[in-house]
Write an enzyme that holds these catalytic residues in place. Sequence first.
Site, short mmCIF file in Angstrom:
data_model
loop_
_atom_site.label_atom_id
_atom_site.label_comp_id
_atom_site.label_asym_id
_atom_site.label_seq_id
_atom_site.Cartn_x
_atom_site.Cartn_y
_atom_site.Cartn_z
N HIS A 31 -10.23 4.56 -1.69
CA HIS A 31 -9.21 4.62 -0.86
C HIS A 31 -10.19 4.85 0.40
O HIS A 31 -11.30 5.30 0.07
CB HIS A 31 -8.04 5.33 -0.39
CG HIS A 31 -7.31 4.43 -1.53
ND1 HIS A 31 -6.04 4.37 -0.85
CD2 HIS A 31 -7.18 3.72 -2.61
CE1 HIS A 31 -5.04 3.80 -1.52
NE2 HIS A 31 -6.03 3.26 -2.95
N ASP A 51 0.55 -1.04 0.12
CA ASP A 51 -0.42 -0.30 0.08
C ASP A 51 0.91 1.27 0.07
O ASP A 51 1.70 1.19 0.25
CB ASP A 51 -0.75 0.42 0.95
CG ASP A 51 -1.73 0.48 1.27
OD1 ASP A 51 -2.41 1.32 0.04
OD2 ASP A 51 -2.54 0.99 2.43
P1 13P Z 1 -9.39 3.36 6.05
O1 13P Z 1 -8.19 3.53 6.82
O2 13P Z 1 -10.22 4.61 6.30
O3 13P Z 1 -9.81 2.30 5.71
O4 13P Z 1 -8.52 3.47 4.55
C1 13P Z 1 -7.93 2.47 3.76
C2 13P Z 1 -6.94 2.64 3.06
O5 13P Z 1 -7.32 3.11 1.97
C3 13P Z 1 -5.80 2.22 2.91
O6 13P Z 1 -4.97 2.86 1.74
#
Ligand code: 13P
Length: 283
Positions: free
Chosen positions: A206, A82
């Site tokens: 996201h 990520d």
């Molecule tokens: P949240 O933490 O709001 O669930 O978002 C996750 C995300 O987009 C990780 O890249």
Amino acid sequence: MPVVPTKQILDRAFAGGYGVAAINVINDLSMEAVLAAAEELHAPVILQTSVKHVKMTGLDAMYAMWLAYTKDVRVPVALHLDHCPERDVISACLAKGWNSVLFDASKLSVEENQRQCIEVVAEARRYGADVEGEIEGFKRTEEMTGDEAQHVQSLETVVEFVRTTGVDVFAPAIGNAHGTYKTAPTLDAQRVSDIVAATGKPVALHGGTGMSAEQFSDLIGRGCAKVNISTALKIAFMKSGFEFMTEHPGDYDPPKLFAAQRTAVMEMARYHIRLFGSEGKAW
Ligand code: 13P
């Protein structure tokens, strides 16, 4: 069905009109629990690792866990890095075997982001891996006052970026943010439809934690095939640990605490997998 390319999971979801949960895991317990929930629901799933957790656990240890837990997995799964602005971490994960990476150069100019993203895509292809791109960046919910306009690029700029770089999935800013929303976010769903129509590629949603069932189903229907969930896992993990210790003061037997946390993480993963329509979609 073992570990497969991220793109294979996303393209099927995109064509089938459902969303795949892309859940950030933080350690061995959460990795195993999310995989177990996906197997139970016969669902494809993407497991994401943040740069912070890769560094904290160690890249080799993190990947060894992944190999061990997916050795006999019966649903299609993929491992994704990520938000990563660091090219050396991207290179190390790709070389190790991550199935995809999000090159996060949103702090750079679009031109420089694009130039480097072309290199990242070329590097990923050498390993049969896929790339997610972003050019706008996401705030944390704590930074949102509620009435500020999110800085977004024009549709032409997005299309040019996706076409030139060849990224497999694009992550647009649509009013979403990472963390826990204070109030339900107002999302620009039309922007997803416009980007999907213009690029023909799936969109990564996201900031999934805290969006409503209606928002998910609307956005998935418009092409958000990858739905990111991170904060919900952290909440499930931490709260269940706290509740266990509150309910069992003085019980210092770690496996009992771990069992409670595993149950909570599995429940959170089941909830989102079902909500996104990917239950039973494994092949
Ligand atoms: P949240 O933490 O709001 O669930 O978002 C996750 C995300 O987009 C990780 O890249």
